[in-house]
Design an enzyme around this catalytic site. Structure first.
Site, short mmCIF file in Angstrom:
data_model
loop_
_atom_site.label_atom_id
_atom_site.label_comp_id
_atom_site.label_asym_id
_atom_site.label_seq_id
_atom_site.Cartn_x
_atom_site.Cartn_y
_atom_site.Cartn_z
N GLU A 115 15.25 8.74 14.64
CA GLU A 115 15.83 8.10 13.05
C GLU A 115 16.11 6.07 13.68
O GLU A 115 17.01 6.22 13.86
CB GLU A 115 17.32 8.51 12.78
CG GLU A 115 18.01 7.53 11.76
CD GLU A 115 18.81 6.50 11.77
OE1 GLU A 115 19.42 6.11 10.71
OE2 GLU A 115 19.61 6.50 13.36
N ASP A 138 19.77 10.18 16.20
CA ASP A 138 20.30 9.10 15.17
C ASP A 138 20.69 7.59 16.27
O ASP A 138 20.44 7.67 17.84
CB ASP A 138 21.56 9.59 15.51
CG ASP A 138 22.55 8.71 14.57
OD1 ASP A 138 22.55 7.87 13.42
OD2 ASP A 138 23.21 7.73 15.14
#
Lengths: 656, 656
Positions: A423, A394
């Site tokens: 990401e 993330d």
């Protein structure tokens, strides 16, 4: 000229041997002059090339040497060819196969071949009709004697016999030079030759080799809390495998904070039943990143899920989100890892204009950065030990590059099969940097590329630009954060189009649960957030979307066709229409042609202009892999009609 | 991922501070990732750029720092601008001037600017109408207190006053944030800010700075024995200066060997009067490369020549040809520097199909390579001490690259004004390598580029390809070895055309004596050798060729027009004809347009299609710098008629 070269020159004068006369330069493939490794998968053949320069007119030889980077691993040597010799170039090319995962190194070894140079000289002088070649023959004899001493068996006999004739001064010059120039002698001497001035390329070049899934993978993202936790998810595995998914990505499975917990639709106050956002990680007394949310199941159930998935060829991908709720144990155990304001308050995370009032970032500049790095390493390693081999990371672009480079390398040291998906939706060079430093796959701008020109431009860059060596795009059609206007406005046909594009443009793609049910209601007009987003509330999900048969078929086609398992073979085909995109992919004998409408509303007519240089006959049979129909296509313009309500694409296999 | 990066990561963990979060990458201009220096001349402005990356959303700052590479020299700091910020890029650009010759280094220093980030955050929140900014204001106060402690005078007062208002809790939020956002406060804090996470680019980049003549020079080559030796040559200096030549290149001036001396027209047996080839260097009892041929004059006369030349702004360029006649003292003093055949004979030099029976190469692989390198260094230094500042190096591509890199650097250490011209006509990458490693100028393929397409292709590569950073072409029209068929077949007009091309395409060009007299009789049809070449016999030369007035005018135009003193400003102009070449060069206010026929036989009609983006008005006045005529030209197509018997070119200055 530079300070470094001064030192090198001085050092050379101090040492015994003269500096090498060979220079081996501009090796390819490399990333940033060798600073980073290029990426390949097990079984890939790595095509390499380099300039090999030397002063003078000597004959040079070169080989490529490759090996896993483990200490003590012997070099494996592969031939190189001087590919542009006839145009007076200096480029040598060769290749090697990488047959195991992990770090590999390769180098070019080049040397001078005096026997070949001597042979060329004698040949030239013979052809020029020169008669007095006594000096040349004497030189040759010296080389042959040295070669004979290194040879045995048949080679020794060949060289020795030639030597006898060469030194026979009673024989004519022609007889003696004829012997010198025989092919047999050449082969025998080359086989045992010394490598004069042998020079190794410095520095060596690096290749990181992943398992195949790094390149070819099919992702499905779901929130396990919407599927009955780990045991409920495990029940979906047979169907997910049937559908062709091989990576099952779960958002964070850890305890969720209670302080500032978000309510439905990102409201600032949660009701008593609101479960919170999975990315607001950590709850005092329950645990942090190492822990499992009690509502999802037990550690044993989690391990059972990863094991059951593995048995079906599916990787469970975990979310690695290094951030904390206000209730994360780190806040009390490691207050020094957080930045507090002068008034003692913590500052919540922001990614303007988005605000994450329930999330706090760690301070990467903490004096105890070693402790922080080590903690994340141990958490990651812990999940690896529980069977996780894929991490979706993330927002890696808000954590230090050096940290990621270190973490990935540390994990890879013992677990080279672990994959990391970045990401990061941010500046292009930052996304590239993350891929260079080690991320196996990367999210992309694909969701925002819907027009023909932008798809062509972007995929051309990814497939054929410098990124091809290190950046593996994972074309998600949607995510819990990204519901693109094209899906909102285009209805079901838009979903078929975007899935087909993702699945056939790129060997790796993914969908987030709900896509297969055409979910497309935004929070408000113009928003990319879903209304009643699963991020904030419990859902009751099932694998029953109307699109699943199509998904299953497309994924099966991907498995059956090696051409669709690569990106570097992407080639555009002219359609004479802005509304229709077409491309070909070939891998060895497999050739797939894709013609897809970009218009989810109206019928599009176009042509697919098959170029002659695809190597096809004037007329060839194709099979539509989606519909099963068969057609005769031909080089040049082939009429296509795509009706969004009936058929969004032809995916054609050329039949042999 | 690579072995080097592993070590860096491990080292970082061992040390105290975390690795920098900034990465400074892809600096330009560099050659081969910084392995070699780029070249510039004194007074040049060096435009530089680099990527500056950091994770997160902080505000970054960067400067370029440059200095002469001498130890202890302080950095000079110059601003950099984030040039692609508005398209979410990461490129920063700046520039610096190099104001003295020698080695320079530059780097980019980047850092994080928390005050600017804080200011942006407050501004964003104020614009969003947020009222509770107590946390932000408290953070700002901490920064302002630190800044005030570093500031004095007016700045201190500005910051202190702002701090007072900021901390005044009785004031409204708006009043307090207004103060925080004033421009005056911003300027005062920036001026004294700490450079957080200050990160230097590694490695630093290198620039080699030459005197201007490295870029802009006009060469004349003559054999001094054809002009009455050094005193005779000295008598030509006033006229050579008038003609605009500023480098006078002399083939080797050393004693010539007698063994295997060549006769006229390269015959293998010399007559008693034949003087031999100047490149067959060395005669026992007279001397080698350090000595002067007695027929040319004394060392004192040589030094008088270089001094007289220098007084007229002319450099005497000497030939550095590291090769020996059979009678060179080295053969007896240093037999270990030569390779002998098994039968004890030496092998003469060859450059197939050319043979040099009177010349022997040294063995660069000798065990005493240090002695050999040192000897050449001392010879070169000796000539420098006699006033030579330019060397034309014979066949550098047959000697080790490392040797040249070392030699040039050693000479440059105390004599950065010395220039080296590489006489290498060989593989392109080898020529590039020699330029990269330090040669100041390079011979080129120009003599063989006569068609329009090949001139455009080649000069575009030199002016605008990667070579522009390190390879300075010297466009000789002819040499004692190269009489191109274009000159043989084209007659006088061909000479005017080729001189004009050389002199206006490139800031550096040269002619070999006889060119100005249209000498063009080949040894035999198809040969590039001159008949009765000066290499093998004595001539009686004078500066009386019919072309000299043209040469003088062209060279004067070059001096008067700064636009003609650069290569990087070359821009082609469309002529709608294969027989006419046209180009523009602009430098600051100076704009020169050249339109030249490539056809020495027939009249050519064409247009010069002046593009609008040269910045000229629709109609503009031009002066033909060769004929003195004045015309009105206009944007778009301008008719030209070039008659080889009357006018081969227009060289037009745009009048302001």
């Amino acid at each position: 000229m530079s300070e470094a070269s001064t030192l090198a020159a001085v050092d050379a004068l101090r040492e015994g041997a003269p500096p090498s006369r060979l220079r081996i330069e501009a090796p390819e493939p490399t990333v940033d002059g060798g600073r980073f490794a290029v990426k390949r998968c097990v079984g890939d053949r790595v095509d390499v090339s380099a300039d090999v320069l030397r002063d003078g007119h000597d004959v040079l030889r070169a080989v490529v040497r490759a090996r896993p980077a483990r200490p003590g691993e012997p070099w494996r040597e592969h031939p190189m060819v001087h590919v542009d010799a006839h145009v007076r170039g200096d480029r040598w090319a060769g290749s090697f196969e990488v047959d195991e995962p992990g770090a590999w190194v390769w180098t070019v070894l080049a040397w001078v071949d005096p026997f070949a140079a001597w042979r060329e000289e004698v040949q030239r002088k013979v052809e020029a009709g020169l008669q007095d070649l006594a000096g040349e023959l004497a030189e040759g004899a010296v080389m042959l004697r040295a070669a004979a001493a290194r040879a045995d068996g048949e080679r020794h006999r060949t060289i020795q016999a030639a030597l006898g004739l060469l030194e026979d001064e009673t024989a004519g010059t022609t007889a003696r030079t004829d012997v010198a120039l025989t092919h047999e002698l050449h082969v025998a001497v080359e086989a045992v030759q010394e490598r004069f001035e042998a020079t190794d390329m410095e520095p060596h070049a690096a290749v990181w080799v992943d398992r195949l899934r790094a390149r070819f993978s099919t992702w499905y993202e779901l929130f396990p809390r919407s599927w009955g936790g780990f045991t409920g998810v495990a029940e979906q595995l047979p169907r997910l495998a049937e559908l062709g998914f091989d990576v099952l990505y779960l958002p964070p499975v850890h305890p969720i904070g209670e302080t500032n917990r978000k309510g439905r639709n990102n409201t600032l106050v949660a009701g008593p039943e609101d479960p919170g956002v999975p990315w607001a990680i950590g709850l005092q007394g329950v645990g942090g990143h190492e822990a499992i949310h009690p509502d999802l199941g037990t550690p044993e159930e989690f391990e059972a899920l990863t094991a059951a998935a593995a048995a079906r060829g599916i990787d469970v991908a975990l979310d690695l989100a290094i951030q904390c709720s206000a209730d994360h144990p780190w806040l009390t155990e490691h207050p020094e890892w957080f930045n507090r304001r002068p008034d003692g308050t913590l500052k919540y995370a922001e990614n303007p204009p988005k605000k994450y009032q329930d999330i706090y970032n760690v301070n990467w500049n903490t004096e105890d950065w070693r402790g922080l790095w080590q903690a994340v390493y141990e958490i990651t390693l812990g999940w690896v030990q529980r069977g996780v081999r894929v991490f979706r990371v993330d927002n890696p672009h808000t954590k230090p590059f050096a940290f990621w480079e270190w973490l990935i390398e540390e994990i890879h040291r013992d677990h080279p099969d672990v994959l990391f998906l970045a990401e990061a939706f941010t500046r292009r060079k930052v996304m590239q940097q993350l891929a260079k430093l080690g991320f196996s796959q990367s999210y992309t701008y694909f969701t925002w590329k819907n027009a023909k020109w932008e798809l062509e431009e972007y995929l051309t860059e990814l497939a054929h630009g410098p990124e091809r060596e290190y950046f593996r795009p994972n074309l998600f059609t949607n995510t819990p954060d990204i519901l693109n206007a094209y899906l909102v406005d285009g209805g079901p046909a838009a979903f078929y189009i975007r899935l087909l594009l993702a699945a056939t443009l790129s060997p790796t793609y993914g969908i987030y649960s709900g896509f297969e049910a055409y979910e497309n209601t935004p929070l408000r007009p113009g928003s990319e957030e879903y209304l009643d987003s699963e991020k904030y509330e419990l859902k009751d999900r099932a694998l029953d979307g109307p699109m699943l048969p199509f998904v299953e078929r497309v994924n099966a086609v991907r498995c059956e066709h090696p051409a669709l398992q690569r990106l570097s073979n992407l080639r555009w085909i002219e359609t004479e229409s802005d509304g229709v995109l077409a491309y070909a992919k070939r891998w060895e004998q497999d050739l797939v042609l894709v013609v897809v409408t970009l218009d989810p509303r109206t019928v599009q007519e176009a042509v697919a202009n098959v170029p002659a240089d695809l190597g096809l006959p004037p007329v060839f049979a194709v099979e539509d892999l989606l519909s099963g129909e068969r057609f005769d296509w031909h080089l040049g313009r082939n009429y296509v009609r795509l009706d969004p309500d009936f058929r969004v694409a032809h995916v054609l296999a050329v039949r042999h």
